[in-house]
Write a protein that holds these residues in place. Structure first.
Motif, PDB file in Angstrom:
ATOM      1  N   TYR A 109       0.928  -1.436  -0.539  1.00 44.82           N
ATOM      2  CA  TYR A 109      -0.552   0.049  -0.263  1.00 44.82           C
ATOM      3  C   TYR A 109       1.195   1.444  -0.031  1.00 44.82           C
ATOM      4  CZ  TYR A 109      -3.910   3.537   1.266  1.00 44.82           C
ATOM      5  OH  TYR A 109      -3.784   4.912   1.536  1.00 44.82           O
ATOM      6  N   LEU A 110       1.752   1.406   0.513  1.00 38.47           N
ATOM      7  CA  LEU A 110       2.868   2.619   0.561  1.00 38.47           C
ATOM      8  C   LEU A 110       3.832   2.381  -0.639  1.00 38.47           C
ATOM      9  CD1 LEU A 110       4.543   2.478   4.209  1.00 38.47           C
ATOM     10  CD2 LEU A 110       2.289   2.839   3.676  1.00 38.47           C
ATOM     11  N   ARG A 111       3.820   1.202  -1.232  1.00 35.80           N
ATOM     12  CA  ARG A 111       4.464   2.204  -2.449  1.00 35.80           C
ATOM     13  C   ARG A 111       3.219   2.764  -2.905  1.00 35.80           C
ATOM     14  NH1 ARG A 111       6.577  -3.480  -0.906  1.00 35.80           N
ATOM     15  NH2 ARG A 111       8.995  -3.310  -0.380  1.00 35.80           N
ATOM     16  N   ARG A 112       2.409   2.201  -3.663  1.00 37.14           N
ATOM     17  CA  ARG A 112       1.295   2.915  -4.091  1.00 37.14           C
ATOM     18  C   ARG A 112       1.083   4.196  -4.195  1.00 37.14           C
ATOM     19  NH1 ARG A 112      -1.754  -2.277  -2.954  1.00 37.14           N
ATOM     20  NH2 ARG A 112      -2.680  -1.067  -1.899  1.00 37.14           N
ATOM     21  N   GLN A 113       1.327   4.271  -2.918  1.00 38.93           N
ATOM     22  CA  GLN A 113       0.818   5.422  -2.257  1.00 38.93           C
ATOM     23  C   GLN A 113       1.764   7.143  -3.000  1.00 38.93           C
ATOM     24  OE1 GLN A 113      -2.139   7.285  -1.284  1.00 38.93           O
ATOM     25  NE2 GLN A 113      -2.479   5.444  -1.346  1.00 38.93           N
ATOM     26  N   CYS A 114       3.420   6.346  -2.810  1.00 37.57           N
ATOM     27  CA  CYS A 114       4.080   6.869  -2.659  1.00 37.57           C
ATOM     28  C   CYS A 114       4.218   7.190  -4.238  1.00 37.57           C
ATOM     29  CB  CYS A 114       5.764   6.303  -3.029  1.00 37.57           C
ATOM     30  SG  CYS A 114       6.492   6.130  -1.467  1.00 37.57           S
ATOM     31  N   GLU A 115       3.467   6.415  -5.421  1.00 38.37           N
ATOM     32  CA  GLU A 115       3.780   6.904  -6.569  1.00 38.37           C
ATOM     33  C   GLU A 115       2.147   8.174  -7.072  1.00 38.37           C
ATOM     34  OE1 GLU A 115       1.961   3.309  -8.403  1.00 38.37           O
ATOM     35  OE2 GLU A 115       4.627   2.658  -8.388  1.00 38.37           O
ATOM     36  N   LEU A 116       1.461   8.188  -6.052  1.00 39.04           N
ATOM     37  CA  LEU A 116       0.591   9.422  -6.217  1.00 39.04           C
ATOM     38  C   LEU A 116       0.652  11.250  -5.248  1.00 39.04           C
ATOM     39  CD1 LEU A 116      -2.415   7.652  -4.611  1.00 39.04           C
ATOM     40  CD2 LEU A 116      -1.678   7.573  -6.836  1.00 39.04           C
ATOM     41  N   GLU A 117       0.526  11.877  -6.401  1.00 31.03           N
ATOM     42  CA  GLU A 117       0.853  13.646  -5.404  1.00 31.03           C
ATOM     43  C   GLU A 117      -0.099  13.655  -4.460  1.00 31.03           C
ATOM     44  OE1 GLU A 117       0.075  18.060  -6.864  1.00 31.03           O
ATOM     45  OE2 GLU A 117      -1.711  16.262  -8.151  1.00 31.03           O
ATOM     46  N   HIS A 118      -0.593  13.038  -3.960  1.00 33.29           N
ATOM     47  CA  HIS A 118      -1.916  13.750  -2.329  1.00 33.29           C
ATOM     48  C   HIS A 118      -1.127  12.203  -1.860  1.00 33.29           C
ATOM     49  CE1 HIS A 118      -1.824  17.350  -3.474  1.00 33.29           C
ATOM     50  NE2 HIS A 118      -2.796  17.186  -4.587  1.00 33.29           N
ATOM     51  N   PRO A 119      -0.668  11.337  -1.013  1.00 33.70           N
ATOM     52  CA  PRO A 119      -0.511  10.307  -0.682  1.00 33.70           C
ATOM     53  C   PRO A 119      -1.319  10.270   0.720  1.00 33.70           C
ATOM     54  CG  PRO A 119       2.065  11.269  -0.456  1.00 33.70           C
ATOM     55  CD  PRO A 119       0.515  12.289  -1.368  1.00 33.70           C
ATOM     56  N   THR A 120      -1.686   8.759   1.139  1.00 35.29           N
ATOM     57  CA  THR A 120      -2.782   9.085   2.716  1.00 35.29           C
ATOM     58  C   THR A 120      -1.793   9.689   3.741  1.00 35.29           C
ATOM     59  OG1 THR A 120      -3.473   6.875   1.913  1.00 35.29           O
ATOM     60  CG2 THR A 120      -3.799   7.627   3.902  1.00 35.29           C
ATOM     61  N   ASP A 121      -2.441  10.283   4.704  1.00 38.50           N
ATOM     62  CA  ASP A 121      -1.548  10.421   5.863  1.00 38.50           C
ATOM     63  C   ASP A 121      -0.830  10.121   6.750  1.00 38.50           C
ATOM     64  OD1 ASP A 121      -2.146  13.357   4.421  1.00 38.50           O
ATOM     65  OD2 ASP A 121      -3.709  13.883   5.838  1.00 38.50           O
ATOM     66  N   MET A 122      -2.050   8.948   7.500  1.00 39.19           N
ATOM     67  CA  MET A 122      -1.774   8.323   8.296  1.00 39.19           C
ATOM     68  C   MET A 122      -2.464   7.117   7.794  1.00 39.19           C
ATOM     69  SD  MET A 122      -2.578   8.726  12.196  1.00 39.19           S
ATOM     70  CE  MET A 122      -4.183   8.335  12.194  1.00 39.19           C
ATOM     71  N   VAL A 123      -1.554   5.741   7.722  1.00 38.23           N
ATOM     72  CA  VAL A 123      -1.939   4.634   7.474  1.00 38.23           C
ATOM     73  C   VAL A 123      -1.609   3.812   9.166  1.00 38.23           C
ATOM     74  CG1 VAL A 123      -0.917   2.287   6.483  1.00 38.23           C
ATOM     75  CG2 VAL A 123      -0.590   4.711   5.202  1.00 38.23           C
ATOM     76  N   ILE A 124      -2.450   3.050   8.989  1.00 39.46           N
ATOM     77  CA  ILE A 124      -2.988   2.304  10.635  1.00 39.46           C
ATOM     78  C   ILE A 124      -3.074   0.746  10.591  1.00 39.46           C
ATOM     79  CG2 ILE A 124      -4.324   2.882  12.122  1.00 39.46           C
ATOM     80  CD1 ILE A 124      -5.766   4.939  11.428  1.00 39.46           C
ATOM     81  N   GLY A 125      -2.244   0.177  11.096  1.00 42.67           N
ATOM     82  CA  GLY A 125      -2.503  -1.344  11.554  1.00 42.67           C
ATOM     83  C   GLY A 125      -2.419  -1.831  13.243  1.00 42.67           C
ATOM     84  N   ASN A 126      -2.367  -3.602  13.187  1.00 44.33           N
ATOM     85  CA  ASN A 126      -3.166  -3.856  14.296  1.00 44.33           C
ATOM     86  C   ASN A 126      -1.955  -3.520  15.533  1.00 44.33           C
ATOM     87  OD1 ASN A 126      -5.709  -3.634  13.918  1.00 44.33           O
ATOM     88  ND2 ASN A 126      -6.190  -6.047  13.455  1.00 44.33           N
TER      89      ASN A 126
END
Length: 342
Positions: A109-126
């Motif tokens: 998921y993080l790799r996909r976000q790095c390709e975007l101009e506006h990536p997700t601010d916060m990613v959450i896991g357990n």
């Protein structure tokens, strides 16, 4: 120009030689597009410094070892953030580790976000309480709170239960967000992780939750900061962190109502911890300090003070007199058995 890394993992290390290898090895399974910053925070009692240098020599394109004078956990987190080259930033304590299978999904998921101009601010896991001495585990997840498999904002979240909070273990921030708000944790102070997962929240506009058991949180060492006797000895640091949180935001001006309620509950929990441990200490000075922290909140955030005083969590732990003290402590012990913290 060097290609930006997907994520920077910062590992604060203080006399961590006995267990830091397991932590580092778990991060290396995440791939070659990561950065691992080992922050040796003035270790003197073991070979943490030498281990850090050895890891850097083995993985020069991935691992950096930074040696600094002792400044505490917050100082090490600050150093990691200043030095980070990753698009995302995560702190992993040196006695904890990340789950390899879970991180495969997170990294994708993080790799996909790095390709975007506006990536997700916060990613959450357990995260998982690993009570190694007891041979038990307790998973802390958020499937009742957050939508899954899509980006969302604060207006779309569900209701947190009494024992559910975002911890440093469960969050991955976009690095520039933390830099833009000039996040700086106090030095020479424990419990700064509360600031790390509280102060940035109003600036977080987009989130993504993955129902995977990402972070393994080791519980059991006698010198851990969450050990009850240790917390009693460091109550002044708990009070200091709580005051920083009080000063950081006027919750009643937070526009997202669900976020405001969560932040109010979090601050109520911090006030509860202060009150309970001061009542456990049970001397004249501790009662003065308990009055002082509530007076501090009243003067700084009067509306928040009135709300928190009426909340059950803080009402029962602050009942007056010796009988009230015993009732508050009994409630704390019950919660301790149910939720299995510290």
């Amino acid at each position: 120009m060097t290609e930006q890394k997907t994520i920077t993992f910062a590992i604060p290390c203080y006399n961590s030689a006995a267990y830091m290898d397991k932590c580092i090895e778990s991060l290396l399974t995440c791939g070659d597009d990561i950065e691992i910053i080992i922050v040796n925070d003035g270790s003197t009692k073991d070979n943490t410094r030498e281990k850090g240098d050895e890891w850097q020599a083995r993985y020069p394109g991935i691992i950096r070892a930074i040696h600094k004078e002792n400044g505490g956990h917050g100082s090490a987190v600050n150093t990691g953030l200043r030095e980070a080259t990753g698009r995302y930033y995560k702190v992993v304590d040196s006695d904890d580790w990340l789950d390899a299978d879970a991180m495969q999904k997170v990294m994708a998921y993080l790799r996909r976000q790095c390709e975007l101009e506006h990536p997700t601010d916060m990613v959450i896991g357990n995260y998982v309480y690993e009570k190694v001495c007891e041979g038990s585990q307790k998973v802390m997840g958020y499937r009742n709170v957050f939508p899954q498999e899509r980006e969302f904002g604060w207006s779309e979240i569900g209701r947190f239960s009494q024992s559910q909070y975002l911890l440093m273990h469960s969050v991955i921030y976009r690095t520039e967000l933390l830099r833009d708000i000039k996040l700086e944790l106090p030095e020479h102070c424990f419990y700064v992780d509360n600031i790390f997962v509280y102060v940035p929240l109003p600036y977080v506009k987009t989130m993504y939750y993955m129902d995977v058991d990402m972070y393994r949180y080791f519980i059991g060492r006698e010198d851990q900061s969450v050990n009850e006797s240790v917390m009693m000895g460091r109550i002044d640091q708990q009070l200091r962190i709580t005051k920083v949180m009080i000063d950081s935001h006027d919750i009643d001006t937070v526009q997202e109502k669900k976020l405001a309620q969560y932040m109010r509950n979090y601050l109520a929990m911090m006030m509860c911890i202060c009150s309970v441990f001061l009542r456990l200490i049970n001397d004249g000075e501790s009662e003065v300090k308990r009055d002082e922290i509530w007076e501090y909140l009243k003067n700084a955030r009067p509306a928040t003070y009135e709300r928190l005083r009426r909340m059950p969590l803080d009402f029962f732990v602050n009942l007056p007199g010796e009988r009230g003290r015993k009732i508050g402590i009994a409630g704390y012990r019950l919660a301790q058995r149910i939720f299995k913290f510290n």
